[in-house]
Design a protein around this motif. Structure first.
Motif, PDB file in Angstrom:
ATOM      1  N   GLY A 146     -12.166   7.639  48.771  1.00 49.11           N
ATOM      2  CA  GLY A 146     -13.025   8.663  49.357  1.00 49.11           C
ATOM      3  C   GLY A 146     -14.340   8.812  48.611  1.00 49.11           C
ATOM      4  O   GLY A 146     -14.574   8.226  47.572  1.00 49.11           O
ATOM      5  N   ASN A 147     -15.210   9.606  49.199  1.00 51.05           N
ATOM      6  CA  ASN A 147     -16.519   9.871  48.601  1.00 51.05           C
ATOM      7  C   ASN A 147     -16.578  11.327  48.163  1.00 51.05           C
ATOM      8  O   ASN A 147     -16.114  12.213  48.852  1.00 51.05           O
ATOM      9  N   ASP A 148     -17.176  11.556  47.026  1.00 44.96           N
ATOM     10  CA  ASP A 148     -17.294  12.907  46.484  1.00 44.96           C
ATOM     11  C   ASP A 148     -18.684  13.437  46.828  1.00 44.96           C
ATOM     12  O   ASP A 148     -19.574  13.484  45.983  1.00 44.96           O
ATOM     13  N   TYR A 149     -18.882  13.815  48.094  1.00 46.87           N
ATOM     14  CA  TYR A 149     -20.195  14.262  48.540  1.00 46.87           C
ATOM     15  C   TYR A 149     -20.678  15.537  47.857  1.00 46.87           C
ATOM     16  O   TYR A 149     -21.862  15.637  47.545  1.00 46.87           O
ATOM     17  N   PRO A 150     -19.817  16.531  47.608  1.00 44.56           N
ATOM     18  CA  PRO A 150     -20.320  17.719  46.893  1.00 44.56           C
ATOM     19  C   PRO A 150     -20.875  17.372  45.506  1.00 44.56           C
ATOM     20  O   PRO A 150     -21.916  17.900  45.099  1.00 44.56           O
ATOM     21  N   GLU A 151     -20.220  16.480  44.787  1.00 39.52           N
ATOM     22  CA  GLU A 151     -20.724  16.077  43.466  1.00 39.52           C
ATOM     23  C   GLU A 151     -22.023  15.291  43.608  1.00 39.52           C
ATOM     24  O   GLU A 151     -22.946  15.451  42.811  1.00 39.52           O
ATOM     25  N   HIS A 152     -22.116  14.461  44.628  1.00 39.32           N
ATOM     26  CA  HIS A 152     -23.348  13.707  44.881  1.00 39.32           C
ATOM     27  C   HIS A 152     -24.501  14.672  45.156  1.00 39.32           C
ATOM     28  O   HIS A 152     -25.608  14.496  44.626  1.00 39.32           O
ATOM     29  N   GLU A 153     -24.257  15.701  45.971  1.00 38.16           N
ATOM     30  CA  GLU A 153     -25.308  16.659  46.292  1.00 38.16           C
ATOM     31  C   GLU A 153     -25.715  17.470  45.065  1.00 38.16           C
ATOM     32  O   GLU A 153     -26.897  17.766  44.884  1.00 38.16           O
ATOM     33  N   ARG A 154     -24.759  17.833  44.193  1.00 36.59           N
ATOM     34  CA  ARG A 154     -25.102  18.562  42.971  1.00 36.59           C
ATOM     35  C   ARG A 154     -25.934  17.687  42.043  1.00 36.59           C
ATOM     36  O   ARG A 154     -26.896  18.147  41.432  1.00 36.59           O
ATOM     37  N   THR A 155     -25.576  16.414  41.934  1.00 35.77           N
ATOM     38  CA  THR A 155     -26.324  15.495  41.077  1.00 35.77           C
ATOM     39  C   THR A 155     -27.745  15.311  41.592  1.00 35.77           C
ATOM     40  O   THR A 155     -28.709  15.323  40.823  1.00 35.77           O
ATOM     41  N   TYR A 156     -27.897  15.160  42.911  1.00 40.39           N
ATOM     42  CA  TYR A 156     -29.224  14.992  43.491  1.00 40.39           C
ATOM     43  C   TYR A 156     -30.058  16.260  43.317  1.00 40.39           C
ATOM     44  O   TYR A 156     -31.254  16.187  43.013  1.00 40.39           O
TER      45      TYR A 156
END
Length: 50
Positions: free
Chosen positions: A14-24
């Motif tokens: 799976g993809n960790d989109y919430p973590e990706h958005e926080r990092t961005y």
């Protein structure tokens, strides 16, 4: 000759989109404040070194 097996890639489940958005969001915030900081330093240099 040696047999060529298929390449196995390590993949995450799976993809960790919430973590990706926080990092961005952190990256864009740091870029914004870094730019503002450099501009402030340049203005202060212009004021005090001329």
């Amino acid at each position: 000759m040696a047999e060529h097996a298929t390449i196995e890639y390590a993949t995450a489940d799976g993809n960790d989109y919430p973590e990706h958005e926080r990092t961005y969001a952190m990256f864009t915030a740091l870029a914004k404040w870094g730019t503002i900081g450099v501009a402030a330093i340049l203005v202060l240099m212009w004021i005090f070194l001329l």
